[in-house]
Write an enzyme that holds these catalytic residues in place. Structure first.
Site, PDB file in Angstrom:
ATOM      1  N   GLU A   6      43.404   0.094-137.721  1.00 18.57           N
ATOM      2  CA  GLU A   6      44.102  -1.063-137.145  1.00 18.57           C
ATOM      3  C   GLU A   6      43.843  -2.286-138.010  1.00 18.57           C
ATOM      4  O   GLU A   6      42.706  -2.579-138.370  1.00 18.57           O
ATOM      5  CB  GLU A   6      43.594  -1.325-135.720  1.00 18.57           C
ATOM      6  CG  GLU A   6      44.235  -2.517-135.034  1.00 18.57           C
ATOM      7  CD  GLU A   6      43.659  -2.739-133.638  1.00 18.57           C
ATOM      8  OE1 GLU A   6      43.493  -1.751-132.900  1.00 18.57           O
ATOM      9  OE2 GLU A   6      43.368  -3.902-133.297  1.00 18.57           O
ATOM     10  N   GLU A  41      37.162   0.144-130.707  1.00 14.26           N
ATOM     11  CA  GLU A  41      36.400  -1.032-131.118  1.00 14.26           C
ATOM     12  C   GLU A  41      35.161  -1.233-130.244  1.00 14.26           C
ATOM     13  O   GLU A  41      35.164  -2.043-129.321  1.00 14.26           O
ATOM     14  CB  GLU A  41      37.270  -2.294-131.082  1.00 14.26           C
ATOM     15  CG  GLU A  41      38.280  -2.363-132.202  1.00 14.26           C
ATOM     16  CD  GLU A  41      39.114  -3.646-132.165  1.00 14.26           C
ATOM     17  OE1 GLU A  41      38.944  -4.450-131.225  1.00 14.26           O
ATOM     18  OE2 GLU A  41      39.927  -3.836-133.091  1.00 14.26           O
ATOM     19  N   TRP A  45      48.731  -2.869-136.892  1.00 11.99           N
ATOM     20  CA  TRP A  45      48.910  -3.273-135.493  1.00 11.99           C
ATOM     21  C   TRP A  45      49.985  -4.352-135.433  1.00 11.99           C
ATOM     22  O   TRP A  45      49.800  -5.389-136.073  1.00 11.99           O
ATOM     23  CB  TRP A  45      47.587  -3.821-134.949  1.00 11.99           C
ATOM     24  CG  TRP A  45      47.644  -4.173-133.496  1.00 11.99           C
ATOM     25  CD1 TRP A  45      47.995  -5.371-132.954  1.00 11.99           C
ATOM     26  CD2 TRP A  45      47.334  -3.309-132.397  1.00 11.99           C
ATOM     27  NE1 TRP A  45      47.927  -5.327-131.586  1.00 11.99           N
ATOM     28  CE2 TRP A  45      47.529  -4.063-131.215  1.00 11.99           C
ATOM     29  CE3 TRP A  45      46.946  -1.971-132.278  1.00 11.99           C
ATOM     30  CZ2 TRP A  45      47.319  -3.526-129.947  1.00 11.99           C
ATOM     31  CZ3 TRP A  45      46.733  -1.450-131.018  1.00 11.99           C
ATOM     32  CH2 TRP A  45      46.917  -2.223-129.872  1.00 11.99           C
ATOM     33  N   SER A  75      43.095 -12.943-132.983  1.00  7.70           N
ATOM     34  CA  SER A  75      43.644 -13.044-131.638  1.00  7.70           C
ATOM     35  C   SER A  75      44.975 -12.316-131.499  1.00  7.70           C
ATOM     36  O   SER A  75      45.472 -12.124-130.395  1.00  7.70           O
ATOM     37  CB  SER A  75      43.852 -14.519-131.275  1.00  7.70           C
ATOM     38  OG  SER A  75      44.939 -15.064-132.022  1.00  7.70           O
TER      39      SER A  75
END
Length: 539
Positions: free
Chosen positions: A267, A179, A301, A274
Site C-alpha cells: 500500500e 498495519e 491505494w 491522511s
C-alpha cells in the site's frame, strides 16, 4: 489506510497453471474477451511469471528471474466492494497493465469481524483473478485494532479456509496484517502472531507468497530484517505516503534489502498519510523510481471514488471499469502511467500500441506500448531517413550522481515493426567522455533476457566530439533470441567503470540524461541492425 497520526502441493500448482492456460484459451461464457485478448492468450502475468518464490530478498518468477508486480489495492470492501469485480479487474489488466490486485478486507470499521459475509467479496476477487491471470493479495486489513493478536483466532480460521480453498493456485498471495500500530512491535507481538498464522497456511499451501506487516503502520521493516521469520517465501510489508514519508524510510528499506529479506509495498499513496493533501507527484515519482530500481513490487491505494486525494477515481466513476482519463483523479492518472512504465501487460498482453489511445502513447510514455507508426513523433529527426525499421531504443539512468565512479545506463529495445528481429543483429552504442584514459570495464547487473547474453566492447572515436570521445557497443549472443512484433527486450541494466575506479563527469556525456530516471524513447543512443543505423542520432 495509514493512521492519521503518523501517519496442497507443488504438483497441484503445476496443474493449476496448465488449467489456467486452458481457461484463458477456451473460456468464453461469462468472460467476454475481445479479439486482441483472445489472440494474446498465454501472456497474462500468471502465464508469464507462474509460481513465485523469494530468493535473496527478491521476488522471483518460475524461471528464477526477478520480477516486479505492480497494481492497485481496493479500498475497504465494506464501503467500495462494488468496484471489486471481474469487469473492473479486467479493465485494470488491459488498460492499466496491472499484474496484481489487492483486496482489502478490514477486520474492524464494520468489516469482517462484524460482517463475515464480506469474505464473499474476497472469493469473488480471487476467482476473477484466476480467470484473468492476475496475482491477488488477500489483505487481512487490521488498522484500528492495532495489535494483530486481538483477532488472531479469527485470522487463523480465515486463512485456513482460504488456503484450503485456493492454496493449489499459483497466483494467491496472503497478507497477514495490514498495519500493526500502537503499543506493538515486531518481536513481542507481530512476529509471534505471524509465525502462528504462517503455520496454518503452510499446512495447506506449501509455497505461495506470504507478506507480513511491520510495526508503526508497516514502516519498521528494519526490525523484521533483524529477526525474520524462517519461512523462505515470506516477504515484509512497507507502506508509505509520498507527502509524509521520504528518504529515511527508503533508507530503512535498503537496510532490509541488504540483510537479504524481501520487501513488498502492498500500500502506498500519492497523498500524505491522511489520504489527503497533494497529490505529491514529484515525491511519488522518486518513490516509484526507487521501487523500480530495486524490483520492489507494489499496490497503490486505492481503487475507490472516495472524495480524497489518494483515490484513483473521481466520484461517480463507472463500477465496471472502462474509465476514460476524465474519470481518473490526478493520482489515478499518475498511478496508471507508473504501472504502464515497462509493463508488458498493456492490452492484456496484446499488441498494446493499438490500445493506447488514452494519452499514454507517444514519446513521453516512459515505457508503455506505442503505436508503431508514432515512435519518435516527439523526436524530430531522430530516426535516420525517416525509417527506423521498427526499432526503438528506450533509456533511463540508474545514477543521478553524475560525478561518481560509475556510469549506469539502462536500456530497453522495442520492436514496433511487423516482423521479428534477431537480437544478435542489433548493437547499441552509448557515447560518453572518458576522463580516466584507462581501460574500461563493463558489467551487466541484470537483463531480463539473461545477463550472459549481453556483451560489450569499447571503441575510441577517431575524431572526438565535444561530448563524446568513446562509446560502449552493446551486442547480443545468438542465444538471446528474437524480439517479436510488439515485443521488447525488457530491462538491460548495465554499468561502466574505469580500470582504476576513478570518477567520471557525466555532465559532459552525449548519451547521458541526468533527469531521465524513467524509460523513454532516447535518440542520444544509437541502434544498428546488421551495421545499418536504424535508431538515434550519432554525436
Amino acid at each position: 489506510m495509514m493512521n492519521r497520526q503518523w501517519v496442497l502441493p507443488r504438483i497441484a500448482k503445476s496443474v493449476a497453471v496448465l488449467l489456467t492456460a486452458v481457461m484463458l484459451l477456451t473460456l468464453t461464457n461469462g468472460f467476454n474477451w475481445n479479439a486482441q485478448t483472445a489472440a494474446a492468450a498465454g501472456t497474462t502475468p500468471v502465464e508469464r511469471y507462474g509460481q513465485l518464490s523469494v530468493k535473496n530478498g527478491k521476488l522471483m518468477d518460475k524461471n528464477g528471474q526477478p520480477v516486479q508486480l505492480k497494481g492497485i489495492s481496493s479500498h475497504g470492501v465494506q464501503w467500495f466492494g462494488d468496484l471489486v469485480n471481474q469487469d473492473t479487474m479486467k479493465w485494470l489488466r488491459d488498460d492499466w497493465g496491472i499484474s496484481v490486485f489487492r483486496v482489502a478486507l478490514y477486520t474492524e470499521e464494520n468489516g469482517y469481524i462484524a460482517n463475515p459475509s464480506l469474505k464473499n467479496k474476497v472469493n469473488e476477487a480471487i476467482e476473477a483473478a484466476q480467470k484473468l491471470g492476475l496475482y491477488v493479495i488477500i489483505d487481512w486489513h487490521i488498522l484500528s485494532d492495532g495489535d494483530p493478536n486481538i483477532h488472531k483466532n479469527e485470522a487463523k480460521a480465515f486463512f485456513n479456509e482460504f488456503s484450503t480453498k485456493y492454496g493449489h493456485l499459483p497466483n494467491v498471495i496472503y497478507e497477514l496484517a495490514n498495519e500493526p500500530n500502537g503499543n506493538v512491535n515486531w518481536n513481542n507481538q507481530i512476529r509471534p502472531y505471524a509465525s502462528e498464522v504462517t503455520q496454518v497456511i503452510r499446512a495447506k499451501d506449501p509455497d505461495n507468497i506470504i507478506i507480513v506487516g511491520t510495526g508503526t503502520w508497516s514502516q519498521d521493516v528494519q526490525d523484521a530484517a533483524d529477526h525474520p521469520l524462517p519461512d523462505k517465501n515470506t516477504m515484509y510489508t512497507v507502506h508509505f505516503y509520498a507527502g509524509t514519508h521520504g528518504q529515511s524510510l527508503r533508507d530503512r528499506i535498503d537496510y532490509a534489502l541488504n540483510k537479504g529479506v524481501g520487501i513488498f509495498a502492498t500500500e502506498w499513496g500519492t497523498s500524505d498519510a491522511s489520504g489527503n493533501g497533494g497529490p505529491f507527484l514529484n515525491e511519488s515519482k522518486v518513490w516509484t523510481d526507487f521501487m523500480a530500481s530495486r524490483k520492489i513490487s507494489w499496490a497503490n491505494w486505492s481503487l475507490s471514488d472516495k472524495n480524497e486525494t489518494s483515490a484513483a477515481l473521481l466520484p461517480g466513476a463507472d463500477r465496471k471499469g472502462g474509465w476514460p482519463d476524465s474519470q481518473l483523479t490526478a493520482s489515478g492518472k499518475f498511478v496508471k502511467q507508473a504501472i504502464l512504465e515497462g509493463s508488458s501487460n498493456h492490452g492484456g498482453g496484446s499488441n498494446g500500441g493499438n490500445s493506447g489511445g488514452d494519452g499514454n502513447n507517444g514519446g513521453n510514455n516512459n515505457g508503455s506500448n506505442n503505436n508503431g507508426g508514432n515512435n519518435g513523433g516527439d523526436h524530430s529527426g531522430s530516426t535516420p531517413g525517416g525509417n527506423n525499421e521498427g526499432i526503438v531504443l528506450q533509456y533511463r539512468t540508474d545514477d543521478t550522481n553524475a560525478k561518481d565512479n560509475a556510469i549506469r545506463p539502462q536500456f530497453n529495445i522495442k520492436n514496433t515493426g511487423k516482423t521479428a528481429v534477431k537480437l544478435s543483429d542489433l548493437k547499441i552504442r552509448y557515447y560518453y567522455t572518458d576522463e580516466s584514459k584507462q581501460a574500461q570495464q563493463f558489467f551487466v547487473d541484470w537483463a531480463k533476457i539473461g545477463n550472459e547474453k549481453v556483451k560489450a566492447t569499447f571503441v575510441t572515436l577517431p575524431n572526438p566530439k565535444s561530448k563524446a570521445d568513446k562509446y560502449v557497443e552493446i551486442s547480443f549472443t545468438d542465444g538471446a533470441g528474437t524480439i517479436q512484433p510488439g515485443g521488447e527486450t525488457g530491462e538491460i541494466q548495465s554499468r561502466i567503470h574505469a580500470a582504476n575506479w576513478s570518477n567520471f563527469d557525466e555532465t559532459n556525456d552525449y548519451s547521458y540524461g541526468a533527469t531521465q530516471t524513467a524509460f523513454a524513447d532516447w535518440d542520444h543512443g544509437t541502434v544498428y541492425q546488421q551495421g545499418k543505423l536504424v535508431w538515434g542520432i550519432e554525436p
